[in-house]
Every structure is written in C-alpha cells, then in structure tokens.
Design an enzyme around this catalytic site. Structure first.
Site, PDB file in Angstrom:
ATOM      1  N   GLU A 135      34.722 -64.546  11.981  1.00 16.20           N
ATOM      2  CA  GLU A 135      35.262 -63.229  11.593  1.00 16.20           C
ATOM      3  C   GLU A 135      34.281 -62.419  10.742  1.00 16.20           C
ATOM      4  O   GLU A 135      34.457 -61.210  10.603  1.00 16.20           O
ATOM      5  CB  GLU A 135      36.585 -63.389  10.837  1.00 16.20           C
ATOM      6  N   TYR A 159      39.890 -61.119   3.882  1.00 17.43           N
ATOM      7  CA  TYR A 159      39.540 -62.525   4.141  1.00 17.43           C
ATOM      8  C   TYR A 159      38.101 -62.635   4.648  1.00 17.43           C
ATOM      9  O   TYR A 159      37.289 -63.367   4.076  1.00 17.43           O
ATOM     10  CB  TYR A 159      40.503 -63.144   5.171  1.00 17.43           C
TER      11      TYR A 159
HETATM   12  P1  NAD Z   1      43.821 -74.066   5.292  1.00 17.26           P
HETATM   13  O1  NAD Z   1      44.332 -72.834   4.632  1.00 17.26           O
HETATM   14  O2  NAD Z   1      44.712 -74.839   6.198  1.00 17.26           O
HETATM   15  O3  NAD Z   1      43.296 -75.085   4.175  1.00 17.26           O
HETATM   16  C1  NAD Z   1      42.560 -74.687   3.057  1.00 17.26           C
HETATM   17  C2  NAD Z   1      42.568 -75.837   2.056  1.00 17.26           C
HETATM   18  O4  NAD Z   1      41.772 -75.445   0.921  1.00 17.26           O
HETATM   19  C3  NAD Z   1      43.961 -76.184   1.508  1.00 17.26           C
HETATM   20  O5  NAD Z   1      44.152 -77.571   1.512  1.00 17.26           O
HETATM   21  C4  NAD Z   1      43.945 -75.629   0.093  1.00 17.26           C
HETATM   22  O6  NAD Z   1      44.794 -76.347  -0.790  1.00 17.26           O
HETATM   23  C5  NAD Z   1      42.479 -75.783  -0.271  1.00 17.26           C
HETATM   24  N1  NAD Z   1      42.055 -74.858  -1.326  1.00 17.26           N
HETATM   25  C6  NAD Z   1      42.327 -73.526  -1.417  1.00 17.26           C
HETATM   26  N2  NAD Z   1      41.777 -73.020  -2.545  1.00 17.26           N
HETATM   27  C7  NAD Z   1      41.115 -74.045  -3.141  1.00 17.26           C
HETATM   28  C8  NAD Z   1      40.327 -74.146  -4.329  1.00 17.26           C
HETATM   29  N3  NAD Z   1      40.128 -73.089  -5.132  1.00 17.26           N
HETATM   30  N4  NAD Z   1      39.803 -75.344  -4.646  1.00 17.26           N
HETATM   31  C9  NAD Z   1      40.021 -76.435  -3.870  1.00 17.26           C
HETATM   32  N5  NAD Z   1      40.772 -76.396  -2.746  1.00 17.26           N
HETATM   33  C10 NAD Z   1      41.299 -75.219  -2.385  1.00 17.26           C
HETATM   34  O7  NAD Z   1      42.499 -73.611   6.029  1.00 17.26           O
HETATM   35  P2  NAD Z   1      41.840 -74.163   7.388  1.00 17.26           P
HETATM   36  O8  NAD Z   1      42.401 -73.393   8.518  1.00 17.26           O
HETATM   37  O9  NAD Z   1      41.881 -75.629   7.374  1.00 17.26           O
HETATM   38  O10 NAD Z   1      40.335 -73.643   7.174  1.00 17.26           O
HETATM   39  C11 NAD Z   1      39.387 -74.440   6.465  1.00 17.26           C
HETATM   40  C12 NAD Z   1      38.073 -73.701   6.395  1.00 17.26           C
HETATM   41  O11 NAD Z   1      37.613 -73.388   7.709  1.00 17.26           O
HETATM   42  C13 NAD Z   1      38.172 -72.357   5.651  1.00 17.26           C
HETATM   43  O12 NAD Z   1      36.995 -72.198   4.905  1.00 17.26           O
HETATM   44  C14 NAD Z   1      38.232 -71.326   6.777  1.00 17.26           C
HETATM   45  O13 NAD Z   1      37.671 -70.101   6.346  1.00 17.26           O
HETATM   46  C15 NAD Z   1      37.371 -71.994   7.824  1.00 17.26           C
HETATM   47  N6  NAD Z   1      37.687 -71.639   9.216  1.00 17.26           N
HETATM   48  C16 NAD Z   1      38.973 -71.743   9.680  1.00 17.26           C
HETATM   49  C17 NAD Z   1      39.239 -71.464  11.028  1.00 17.26           C
HETATM   50  C18 NAD Z   1      40.636 -71.570  11.594  1.00 17.26           C
HETATM   51  O14 NAD Z   1      40.858 -71.180  12.740  1.00 17.26           O
HETATM   52  N7  NAD Z   1      41.615 -72.105  10.873  1.00 17.26           N
HETATM   53  C19 NAD Z   1      38.189 -71.083  11.873  1.00 17.26           C
HETATM   54  C20 NAD Z   1      36.889 -70.972  11.348  1.00 17.26           C
HETATM   55  C21 NAD Z   1      36.651 -71.270  10.025  1.00 17.26           C
HETATM   56  O1  DAU Z   2      38.355 -66.630  14.020  1.00 17.42           O
HETATM   57  C1  DAU Z   2      38.480 -67.623  13.051  1.00 17.42           C
HETATM   58  C2  DAU Z   2      39.653 -67.312  12.158  1.00 17.42           C
HETATM   59  O2  DAU Z   2      40.824 -67.569  12.935  1.00 17.42           O
HETATM   60  C3  DAU Z   2      39.663 -68.116  10.872  1.00 17.42           C
HETATM   61  O3  DAU Z   2      38.547 -67.764  10.108  1.00 17.42           O
HETATM   62  C4  DAU Z   2      40.954 -67.854  10.080  1.00 17.42           C
HETATM   63  O4  DAU Z   2      40.995 -68.706   8.937  1.00 17.42           O
HETATM   64  C5  DAU Z   2      42.129 -68.167  10.976  1.00 17.42           C
HETATM   65  O5  DAU Z   2      43.334 -67.870  10.296  1.00 17.42           O
HETATM   66  C6  DAU Z   2      42.049 -67.368  12.281  1.00 17.42           C
HETATM   67  O6  DAU Z   2      42.248 -65.943  12.029  1.00 17.42           O
HETATM   68  P1  DAU Z   2      43.129 -65.031  13.007  1.00 17.42           P
HETATM   69  O7  DAU Z   2      43.581 -63.857  12.270  1.00 17.42           O
HETATM   70  O8  DAU Z   2      42.426 -64.823  14.306  1.00 17.42           O
HETATM   71  O9  DAU Z   2      44.341 -66.082  13.283  1.00 17.42           O
HETATM   72  P2  DAU Z   2      45.932 -65.880  13.371  1.00 17.42           P
HETATM   73  O10 DAU Z   2      46.481 -67.166  13.888  1.00 17.42           O
HETATM   74  O11 DAU Z   2      46.498 -65.321  12.128  1.00 17.42           O
HETATM   75  O12 DAU Z   2      46.074 -64.785  14.506  1.00 17.42           O
HETATM   76  C7  DAU Z   2      45.539 -64.994  15.818  1.00 17.42           C
HETATM   77  C8  DAU Z   2      45.799 -63.721  16.620  1.00 17.42           C
HETATM   78  O13 DAU Z   2      47.207 -63.614  16.841  1.00 17.42           O
HETATM   79  C9  DAU Z   2      45.396 -62.470  15.895  1.00 17.42           C
HETATM   80  O14 DAU Z   2      44.917 -61.525  16.840  1.00 17.42           O
HETATM   81  C10 DAU Z   2      46.700 -61.964  15.284  1.00 17.42           C
HETATM   82  C11 DAU Z   2      47.737 -62.402  16.286  1.00 17.42           C
HETATM   83  N1  DAU Z   2      49.068 -62.737  15.732  1.00 17.42           N
HETATM   84  C12 DAU Z   2      49.127 -63.592  14.676  1.00 17.42           C
HETATM   85  C13 DAU Z   2      50.342 -63.933  14.132  1.00 17.42           C
HETATM   86  C14 DAU Z   2      50.426 -64.871  12.944  1.00 17.42           C
HETATM   87  C15 DAU Z   2      50.211 -62.200  16.320  1.00 17.42           C
HETATM   88  O15 DAU Z   2      50.146 -61.439  17.295  1.00 17.42           O
HETATM   89  N2  DAU Z   2      51.410 -62.557  15.788  1.00 17.42           N
HETATM   90  C16 DAU Z   2      51.537 -63.372  14.704  1.00 17.42           C
HETATM   91  O16 DAU Z   2      52.675 -63.627  14.237  1.00 17.42           O
END
Ligand code: NAD
Ligand code: DAU
Length: 356
Positions: A135, A159
């Site tokens: 992102e 974010y």
């Molecule tokens: P998540 O929100 O499920 O988990 C985040 C974790 O970090 C939680 O366990 C929370 O308690 C912990 N945390 C938050 N603030 C903290 C702090 N100050 N100190 C210590 N721990 C803390 O997130 P996720 O989806 O597992 O994502 C993990 C990482 O991967 C993030 O850095 C996110 O930006 C990155 N990422 C996520 C996605 C995705 O699709 N979910 C994709 C690409 C990158």
């Molecule tokens: O691309 C990587 C990112 O993907 C990570 O860095 C973020 O931590 C992770 O949350 C995710 O971000 P998105 O915003 O893409 O994910 P989310 O699941 O919130 O939404 C996915 C898509 O679906 C986005 O286009 C918004 C849409 N959406 C999401 C929700 C929660 C809906 O249409 N309805 C919904 O209720």
C-alpha cells in the site's frame, strides 16, 4: 541462536511463529503489546514448547526493549508489530502514528545499540527484517504495470503513510548506520486467524451470522491476494538469503476485484454450509458507502524475489480460499471468542510476566 518476532500474536505474526517452529529448531521470542488484534489463542499449540517465549510489551518502550535485547541477544529481529487496518486509520490515525512510526523508530534505536555492541561475527550474521506493505506505493490505473521495488512511494491512507514513514526510517538506518536491514512489501494476506475486520473473514462471519455482506462502492477495487503461509515462507527466504539494504515485493500473482472474492466465498459457503431457507448467501450482499480515499488497484510484480531468491507461492487463490473458509467453519470457538472479546481472558489465564 534465537530470533525476536514483534507483533507475533497478530494474524501474520502468529502464522509466522507457528510455521517457523514447525520447520526449524531455532527458538523464537514473541514480543507483542496485545492490542485488540493480538490473540494468544492463535499460539495455543505452542504452550509448553521450550523453544517459544512470549513477552508482552510495546516496540516503543525503549528501556524495556533494550533490556530484552541484552538478555536474549537475538541474531535477527522480524518486525510485524503495527496497527494494520486501513478503516481504523481513517477513523483514528493516532495509534498508527504512535506504533507504526514512533514505535518503529524506538525499536530501530534499540536495535542499533544492540548491533553496535556486537562482535564482528555476530554483526555479519545479524538482520533486521521490516514487514511492510504494497500500500505504500499507492493506487494503480487499470492497465498500469504492477508495482516493482522501484515504484515511487505514494501512500494514500494514514495507515499506508505511517508504514511508508517507517520504511524510510529503516532505509536510513541502513544507509547511515550500516544496520543490515531487509524490507518486504506484501499484498493482501488471507488465511487462518485473521481478525474479522478484514474483507475475507468479515464476509465469512457476516454470512454465517445472517448479516449483510458490505461491499464498499462498486466492489470493483482490485487487490492481489496471497495465502498467509506463502507470505511467511517468503519472509523466511528473505531473512535467510536476502541482501541487506534491499527491498523485496511479495505477491500471489492473483489480482481480483472485491466482488469476485465475495462471490467465491459465497459459493463455498453455499456448498459447505447451505442456508436453512435454501437461498444463496449472495442474497446478503449489500453495496455500502465507499471507503474515503479508497485505492482502486494494487498489483505486485514479485519477479525479483522469484529470480533472486527462488520463492514462489505454493497456493493458488482457489486452494488458499478453500483452506481459509474451511478453517473458519472448523473453528467456531475461536470465532466466538474473538467476537465476544473472551479471547482477551487468555492473557490472564496463560501468561505470567517474567521479563519485567
Ligand atoms: P494484525 O493487526 O493482525 O497484528 C498486529 C500485531 O501487532 C498484533 O498482535 C498487535 O497486538 C501487535 N502490536 C500492535 N502495536 C504494537 C506495539 N506498539 N508493540 C508491539 N506489538 C504491537 O496485523 P497483520 O495483518 O498480522 O499484519 C502484520 C504486519 O504485516 C503489519 O506490519 C502489516 O502492516 C503488514 N502487512 C499486512 C498485510 C495483510 O494483508 N494483513 C499485508 C502486507 C503487510
Ligand atoms: O495490501 C496489503 C494491505 O492489505 C495490508 O497492508 C493491510 O494491513 C491489510 O489490512 C490490507 O488492506 P486492505 O484495505 O486492502 O484490506 P481490507 O481487508 O480492509 O479490504 C480489502 C478490500 O475490500 C478493500 O478494497 C476494501 C474492501 N472492503 C473491505 C471491508 C472490510 C469492502 O468492500 N468491504 C468491507 O467490509
């Protein structure tokens, strides 16, 4: 030898810790603040495993992190800790600035001191791996080429801006202080233990609860989707073989509009858990107001990690989604605990704070 994982009680971090210990003998210290997104139940299977230590703490708490690094002397730090949900960052950016920027800075400062106190051999082995996101690159037009590692930064949400800021700090700590950093930019993950605020688990949970399946705007926004264990494998690969100072894009070669994702989930639920009234879960789809500043398209060119580190995803979107929907259907207790907030009791029952 040991590694420190931050944010290891969240969705990707907990999958990473479990996969790591399934594959390797090297111990893991898991440091997590346990915000609403941190869930120790995700790691229940590791109870009693001598290779695993959980420590509750904030990456921004400097004296505490300094003590922790001195005591455990990890040979790598893998930073997952972050506020991760875009919608929450729109409603309240403060926590994102605090953890994703200030917290990351404090962690880097502690790691820099830890690194400078090492001897040459330990330094040559040490890595700081920062888990970033696609992102930070902003939104793509429909026909634009996918994000490469050299794509300009153009974050559009609080974010992604906060993640971009931490990426810049990480880069600067390499350039200025010689810290051996690695940064990964991954696309949208899905799989077991994802908090049901993100699209895929939210749709599963709402469908089963008879609620609306909210589609923001026209639902034609595109994301690239990667099954979480593939992301974890890619991170291990970058940690093992990535070049310090380099960045690596990680993706599933799987671009899909949101509506297709929702229909794919609906189809699986219609087959595996048909509605009592014989109607399709598709009846519950509802178009709602769009997310402010909603990025239209993300796409990842994962060619570099494929060419240089021989990593490719093992799952297709179809196979990964089947596993994911199955996991949620097979774990009603996990889901109920997350929805009721009971998962937070795990902390009291299962954690004795020994490191303070
Ligand atoms: P998540 O929100 O499920 O988990 C985040 C974790 O970090 C939680 O366990 C929370 O308690 C912990 N945390 C938050 N603030 C903290 C702090 N100050 N100190 C210590 N721990 C803390 O997130 P996720 O989806 O597992 O994502 C993990 C990482 O991967 C993030 O850095 C996110 O930006 C990155 N990422 C996520 C996605 C995705 O699709 N979910 C994709 C690409 C990158
Ligand atoms: O691309 C990587 C990112 O993907 C990570 O860095 C973020 O931590 C992770 O949350 C995710 O971000 P998105 O915003 O893409 O994910 P989310 O699941 O919130 O939404 C996915 C898509 O679906 C986005 O286009 C918004 C849409 N959406 C999401 C929700 C929660 C809906 O249409 N309805 C919904 O209720």
């Amino acid at each position: 030898m040991t590694v420190l994982v931050t944010g290891g009680a969240g969705f990707i971090g907990s999958n990473f810790v479990i996969d790591w210990l399934a594959e390797r003998s090297e111990p893991v210290i898991n440091l997590d603040k346990l915000t609403y997104a941190g869930n120790l139940e995700n790691l229940a299977e590791l109870r009693g495993d001598p290779r695993y230590v959980f420590i509750r703490g904030d990456i921004g708490e400097r004296p505490f992190i300094e003590r922790l690094l001195r005591k455990h002397t990890p040979r790598a730090v893998i930073n997952f800790a972050a506020e991760s949900h875009v919608d929450r960052s729109i409603h309240g950016p403060g926590d994102f600035i605090q953890t994703n920027i200030v917290g990351a800075f404090n962690l880097l400062e502690c790691v820099r001191a830890h690194f400078s106190a090492m001897d040459e051999t330990a330094r040559s082995r040490f890595r700081f791996l920062h888990v970033s996101t696609d992102e930070v690159y902003g939104s793509l037009d429909a026909n634009a080429p996918a994000f490469s590692e050299t794509h300009r930064y153009q974050p559009n949400s609080p974010y992604s801006a906060s993640k971009a800021a931490s990426d810049h700090l990480v880069r600067a700590y390499h350039h200025t202080y010689g810290l051996p950093v690695l940064t990964t930019h991954c696309s949208n993950n899905y799989g077991p233990c994802q908090f049901p605020e993100k699209l895929i688990p939210l749709i599963i949970v709402n469908a089963l609860a008879g609620k609306h399946l909210p589609i923001y705007g026209d639902g034609m926004q595109i994301r690239d989707w990667l099954y979480v264990s593939d992301h974890c494998a890619a991170i291990r690969r970058v940690l093992d073989a990535g070049t310090p100072g380099e960045t690596y894009n990680i993706g599933g070669w799987s671009e899909k509009p949101n509506l297709d994702i929702v229909h794919a989930i609906v189809d699986l639920l219609d087959e595996w858990r048909p509605r009592a009234d014989g109607q399709s879960y598709g009846e519950q789809i509802a178009h709602v107001a769009d997310r402010p500043g909603h990025d239209r398209r993300y796409a990842i060119d994962a060619g570099k990690i494929e060419r240089e580190l021989s990593w490719r995803p093992a799952e297709t979107f179809a196979s990964g989604l089947r596993k994911t929907v199955r996991w949620y259907l097979d774990h009603p207790d996990w889901l109920a605990n997350v929805q009721s907030g009971a998962y937070r009791d795990w902390l009291e029952k299962n954690y004795v704070d020994m490191d303070r």
